[in-house]
Design a protein around this motif. Sequence first.
Motif, PDB file in Angstrom:
ATOM      1  N   LEU A 187      -7.307   2.675   0.538  1.00 22.17           N
ATOM      2  CA  LEU A 187      -8.163   2.369   1.674  1.00 22.17           C
ATOM      3  C   LEU A 187      -7.419   1.687   2.818  1.00 22.17           C
ATOM      4  O   LEU A 187      -7.862   1.729   3.967  1.00 22.17           O
ATOM      5  N   ALA A 188      -6.273   1.093   2.528  1.00 24.27           N
ATOM      6  CA  ALA A 188      -5.590   0.229   3.493  1.00 24.27           C
ATOM      7  C   ALA A 188      -5.396   0.859   4.866  1.00 24.27           C
ATOM      8  O   ALA A 188      -5.442   0.163   5.884  1.00 24.27           O
ATOM      9  N   GLU A 238     -16.158  -1.352  -5.164  1.00 23.12           N
ATOM     10  CA  GLU A 238     -16.041  -0.239  -4.220  1.00 23.12           C
ATOM     11  C   GLU A 238     -14.634   0.353  -4.270  1.00 23.12           C
ATOM     12  O   GLU A 238     -14.450   1.569  -4.181  1.00 23.12           O
ATOM     13  N   MET A 239     -13.631  -0.504  -4.432  1.00 25.95           N
ATOM     14  CA  MET A 239     -12.252  -0.034  -4.522  1.00 25.95           C
ATOM     15  C   MET A 239     -12.037   0.805  -5.786  1.00 25.95           C
ATOM     16  O   MET A 239     -11.318   1.802  -5.774  1.00 25.95           O
ATOM     17  N   SER A 240     -12.665   0.410  -6.882  1.00 27.38           N
ATOM     18  CA  SER A 240     -12.553   1.197  -8.121  1.00 27.38           C
ATOM     19  C   SER A 240     -13.175   2.575  -7.943  1.00 27.38           C
ATOM     20  O   SER A 240     -12.680   3.572  -8.492  1.00 27.38           O
ATOM     21  N   LEU A 241     -14.250   2.645  -7.191  1.00 31.38           N
ATOM     22  CA  LEU A 241     -14.888   3.927  -6.899  1.00 31.38           C
ATOM     23  C   LEU A 241     -13.903   4.833  -6.164  1.00 31.38           C
ATOM     24  O   LEU A 241     -13.716   6.000  -6.528  1.00 31.38           O
ATOM     25  N   TYR A 242     -13.257   4.303  -5.132  1.00 28.53           N
ATOM     26  CA  TYR A 242     -12.316   5.101  -4.347  1.00 28.53           C
ATOM     27  C   TYR A 242     -11.108   5.526  -5.170  1.00 28.53           C
ATOM     28  O   TYR A 242     -10.564   6.620  -4.974  1.00 28.53           O
ATOM     29  N   SER A 252       0.834  -1.196   0.000  1.00 28.63           N
ATOM     30  CA  SER A 252       0.000   0.000   0.000  1.00 28.63           C
ATOM     31  C   SER A 252       0.869   1.246   0.000  1.00 28.63           C
ATOM     32  O   SER A 252       2.003   1.242   0.478  1.00 28.63           O
ATOM     33  N   GLY A 253       0.300   2.316  -0.565  1.00 28.31           N
ATOM     34  CA  GLY A 253       1.030   3.567  -0.644  1.00 28.31           C
ATOM     35  C   GLY A 253       1.732   3.762  -1.975  1.00 28.31           C
ATOM     36  O   GLY A 253       2.201   4.868  -2.260  1.00 28.31           O
ATOM     37  N   CYS A 254       1.806   2.717  -2.787  1.00 27.55           N
ATOM     38  CA  CYS A 254       2.435   2.819  -4.106  1.00 27.55           C
ATOM     39  C   CYS A 254       1.391   3.235  -5.149  1.00 27.55           C
ATOM     40  O   CYS A 254       0.187   3.045  -4.962  1.00 27.55           O
TER      41      CYS A 254
END
Length: 363
Positions: free
Chosen positions: A341-342, A134-138, A20-22
């Motif tokens: 989101l992580a 939902e992840m694609s939305l974010y 995460s963060g990349c």
Amino acid sequence: MATRTIVIDHGSGFLKAGLSGCNEPQMVFPSIVNYIPCRENPGPSYAQRRVSLGIDFGRPDTYSYPIQRGRVLNWEGVEHIWSFVLEKHRQENKDFPVLITESPLKDPGERKKTLEIMFELLDVPSVLLADQLEMSLYASGLLTGIVIDSGYGLTRVKPFYLGRALSSSCTMLEFAGQDLSAYLFKSLFKEDCNQHNLFQVETVAMTQMSKCYVPQNLAEVLDFPQSLPSSSEESNTYRLPDGTLVELTPMQRLAPEMFFSPQVFGLPGPGISQAFMEALEMCDASMHSLLKSHVIACGGNTLYPGFTKRLYKELTTDSFSTRLWVGTNRNFSVWLGASMLAHLSSYKSEWITREDYDEVRRL
């Protein structure tokens, strides 16, 4: 909780993974496993065979996709792939938590099996299961909108309001990238088509990547062949891996049209635009204008030339204007949203720790 999280988006066709963060996943590879006969069992049965990642070029008939149409069919294969991913990332820190995306199907049995593998076999400290759409939305920086995702195994349309899915509004079509590949296999190789023939696999993959596109009007293109983009001989021919030149027919080059007109290719409907309208109609009418102004297109199939332009054209009507959100990395949008989101504090309560898992098992 660790400062970094291992994010895994395991789709039917490809797995995307990284920390995460990349800005993009560090690992992207086909979701394929194969079984190699070993000395203890050289025969065809599954007992005592070694599972490995990818295609064994010496035995190409042994490979398969452990996830098909968003459903896990081979848990041993899935476990092997996840184990490979975690091994690569745990060289830095063994205690990384894991965020893994799940299909909107959300089968309770699959969720239970996922947690069992993560905690009991792979020994992770905590897990978060996140909805792919939902992840694609974010990833688009939105909380409200309609996500249109077309990947290898499924094409899905799902509305969201303030970060939550609108119940019973998801439309799922069981045709996607693998159906386009299957069409090209049969069209190019006819009675000799074999999806385990690596020569044919490479030919179909290169045809999809370099020659296929979505027309803005199928009837006009077929009536006037000269309207095909770049009508030179070079554009309409494909050099096979063995050097042979073949001339592609208009319908072979227009194969991605199946997402808009599946009946033309002998597939059940509806097309992606109709699926969008069906999902929209299941939402309250007062929300239609808001949702249509936040339409997110993602998934590998949306990268075909002409796809998003055609989608915008079909979704725009006299009554509603449509705003289509299209990211440059939309084939990675699920992973990107999960990466964002992580570490959101609002999702802290949704993480499942090893202690939570053990406590539920004891009940």
